[in-house]
Design an enzyme around this catalytic site. Structure first.
Site, PDB file in Angstrom:
ATOM      1  N   CYS A  31       0.820  -1.152   0.017  1.00 49.27           N
ATOM      2  CA  CYS A  31      -0.061   0.082  -0.035  1.00 49.27           C
ATOM      3  C   CYS A  31       0.753   1.168   0.081  1.00 49.27           C
ATOM      4  CB  CYS A  31      -0.815   0.102   1.234  1.00 49.27           C
ATOM      5  SG  CYS A  31      -1.850  -1.643   1.397  1.00 49.27           S
ATOM      6  N   SER A 134      -9.374  -3.733   6.189  1.00 47.27           N
ATOM      7  CA  SER A 134      -9.011  -2.421   5.320  1.00 47.27           C
ATOM      8  C   SER A 134      -9.471  -2.733   4.102  1.00 47.27           C
ATOM      9  CB  SER A 134      -7.555  -2.341   5.636  1.00 47.27           C
ATOM     10  OG  SER A 134      -7.037  -2.237   6.777  1.00 47.27           O
ATOM     11  N   ARG A 146      -3.992   0.881  -2.328  1.00 44.66           N
ATOM     12  CA  ARG A 146      -3.971  -0.515  -1.769  1.00 44.66           C
ATOM     13  C   ARG A 146      -3.693  -1.656  -2.634  1.00 44.66           C
ATOM     14  NH1 ARG A 146      -4.609  -0.212   3.483  1.00 44.66           N
ATOM     15  NH2 ARG A 146      -4.867  -2.523   3.543  1.00 44.66           N
ATOM     16  N   CYS A 295      -2.354  10.800  26.599  1.00 53.16           N
ATOM     17  CA  CYS A 295      -2.139   9.399  26.065  1.00 53.16           C
ATOM     18  C   CYS A 295      -1.319   8.568  26.817  1.00 53.16           C
ATOM     19  CB  CYS A 295      -1.957   9.536  24.764  1.00 53.16           C
ATOM     20  SG  CYS A 295      -0.562  10.308  23.931  1.00 53.16           S
ATOM     21  N   ASP A 311       2.215   3.022  18.481  1.00 55.10           N
ATOM     22  CA  ASP A 311       2.117   2.293  17.214  1.00 55.10           C
ATOM     23  C   ASP A 311       2.684   3.599  16.078  1.00 55.10           C
ATOM     24  OD1 ASP A 311       1.772   0.671  14.964  1.00 55.10           O
ATOM     25  OD2 ASP A 311      -0.313   1.583  14.680  1.00 55.10           O
ATOM     26  N   CYS A 352      -4.989  26.190  21.444  1.00 51.27           N
ATOM     27  CA  CYS A 352      -5.821  25.069  21.558  1.00 51.27           C
ATOM     28  C   CYS A 352      -6.732  25.123  23.006  1.00 51.27           C
ATOM     29  CB  CYS A 352      -4.854  23.749  21.585  1.00 51.27           C
ATOM     30  SG  CYS A 352      -4.391  23.496  20.070  1.00 51.27           S
ATOM     31  N   CYS A 361     -11.886  17.671  21.122  1.00 50.69           N
ATOM     32  CA  CYS A 361     -10.437  17.409  20.320  1.00 50.69           C
ATOM     33  C   CYS A 361      -9.233  17.190  21.083  1.00 50.69           C
ATOM     34  CB  CYS A 361     -10.429  18.773  19.619  1.00 50.69           C
ATOM     35  SG  CYS A 361      -8.768  18.550  18.779  1.00 50.69           S
ATOM     36  N   CYS A 365      -3.964  13.726  17.722  1.00 52.65           N
ATOM     37  CA  CYS A 365      -2.717  12.706  18.031  1.00 52.65           C
ATOM     38  C   CYS A 365      -1.344  13.729  17.922  1.00 52.65           C
ATOM     39  CB  CYS A 365      -2.667  11.641  16.951  1.00 52.65           C
ATOM     40  SG  CYS A 365      -1.345  10.502  17.271  1.00 52.65           S
ATOM     41  N   CYS A 384      -6.127  20.755  12.230  1.00 50.31           N
ATOM     42  CA  CYS A 384      -7.025  21.310  13.143  1.00 50.31           C
ATOM     43  C   CYS A 384      -8.161  22.184  12.648  1.00 50.31           C
ATOM     44  CB  CYS A 384      -6.002  22.647  13.713  1.00 50.31           C
ATOM     45  SG  CYS A 384      -6.857  23.812  14.576  1.00 50.31           S
TER      46      CYS A 384
END
Length: 418
Positions: A31, A134, A146, A295, A311, A352, A361, A365, A384
């Protein structure tokens, strides 16, 4: 004690999620947007297969470190089915050996589906494995990125896997990556999953491939190792993105359009992860690390026992250690990992902190926080604009659904009101 076990131990427990990669970055597909294909560069010359010794140490430590109640045993890759069925039969037997009676094991696997057959489907059904499959939408959308290693699209093979899993009644979520291939077609994508595949659970995953100016030309060609292509390891560096990446505006518009379709017809019948997560935020609950205030409790385990902070951060600076040398619980609760989790909030830009949708929000990440605010402060999420568009668009109906739930009623009542 065998040499596969750490030399020290602690009888402490913590609630965390560990995504195990038994084949590392090795996959039978190629992919184009899959940056994880480059991670085999971390282990040059390695077969990239989890040994029985590492598997047993992993499961024994995981189950010992988790509290009573639900425990997730999650497999990803690369492509985890490359390990073969016997590997996972061994997983089931080891879990029987090491799990406490007070633990409820929840098996999950993320796969491209291309290696699944009837024997696999029977095993997945018998062991209640939740499969994340997926699929990126219609054939033209899916086959753009893919692909097999010879460049052929994988759509036909993946849809066969979907049909197989449905025939055997295996619980299956659709994992749909949002990229330049499908981002401008929200209703077509959603209706394809709902009306043609009959899917009930969907996760939309925005593709954001970071790059530096030096590496952008190479990144545009993809991340796997091929003749004539210079190998680079994908790391969370740079403030540019590939042309495959979704834009912030596309992301916000996509989610908003799908939400309107869902709100009109499918509340209580279709389950879209980001909608569930947003409703949770409206009642003060956070079930997904991306939009939680902090997190650090969703880590990654490589095939050889190396543990990484996340990950998305399988790279040298975020390697915590190896479970053969240091107990897993010590890696999870290490100062390095605790600080990694706290940074999600502590490094939020001032913009923020003052934002009206921050409660939903929380800056997104950390991997995507590589742009600057209008006044030049670093750490703003690349998505954002999309977050603001979506969270503001759904604010009123989300508040109403939260109100219905607080009254002991059902959220789907909103459809008759709308």
């Amino acid at each position: 004690m065998t040499n596969s076990q750490p030399t020290t131990s602690r009888l402490t427990q913590a609630s965390f999620h560990l995504l195990a990669k038994p084949t590392g970055a090795i996959c039978n597909l190629d992919c184009t947007y899959c940056f994880f294909l480059s991670k085999d560069a971390l282990y040059p010359g390695d077969r990239m297969r989890m040994s029985t010794e590492t598997l047993e140490s992993y499961l024994k430590q995981l189950l010992a470190s988790q509290p009573d109640g639900p425990v997730s045993v999650a497999w990803q890759g690369g492509e985890p089915t490359l390990m073969g069925l016997d590997f996972y039969r061994q997983v089931i037997e080891l879990i029987k050996q090491y799990a406490r009676p007070t633990q409820i094991i929840e098996h999950t696997m993320q796969t491209n589906g291309t290696l699944l057959d009837d024997e696999w489907a029977k095993f997945l059904r018998q062991n209640s494995v939740l499969v994340g499959l997926s699929i990126d939408g219609t054939q033209s959308m899916h086959d753009q990125y893919r692909v097999w290693k010879d460049g052929r699209g994988s759509y036909v093979d993946v849809v066969k896997a979907w049909e197989l899993l449905q025939r055997y009644q295996v619980d299956t979520n659709i994992l749909c990556s949002l990229s330049a291939a499908n981002a401008d077609h929200p209703i077509e994508v959603y209706r394809f999953f709902r009306d043609e595949l009959g899917a009930k659970h969907i996760q939309f995953i925005p593709i954001v491939e970071r790059s530096t100016p030096v590496d952008l030309e190479i990144a545009e060609k993809g991340w796997s190792e091929k003749p004539g292509r210079r190998r680079i390891l994908y790391t969370q560096q740079g403030n540019l993105v590939t042309s495959r990446s979704i834009t912030a505006k596309q992301y916000g518009d996509f989610l908003s359009a799908v939400f309107d379709e869902w709100l009109a017809h499918d509340v209580g019948d279709m389950f879209i992860q980001i909608f569930d997560v947003t409703l949770g935020a409206h009642v003060g609950m956070y079930s997904l690390c991306v939009h939680a205030p902090t997190c650090g409790t969703a880590l990654a385990l490589e095939h050889n026992g190396d543990m990484y902070s996340c990950d998305h951060f399988v790279e040298p600076d975020y390697k915590l250690g190896n479970i053969h040398q240091t107990p897993m619980i010590e890696l999870v609760t290490s100062p390095q990992q605790v600080q990694f989790g706290r940074n999600k909030h502590s490094l939020l830009p001032n913009m923020c902190e003052k934002c009206d949708v921050r409660f939903a929000c929380n800056g997104g990440c950390p991997k995507d926080r590589f742009t600057n605010t209008p006044d030049g402060e670093p750490g703003l999420n690349y998505l954002c604009e999309g977050f603001q568009t979506f969270f503001r668009h759904v604010d009123a109906p989300m508040k109403r659904m939260a109100e219905l739930i607080s009254q002991g009623r059902f959220a789907d009542e909103i459809m008759s009101e709308h």
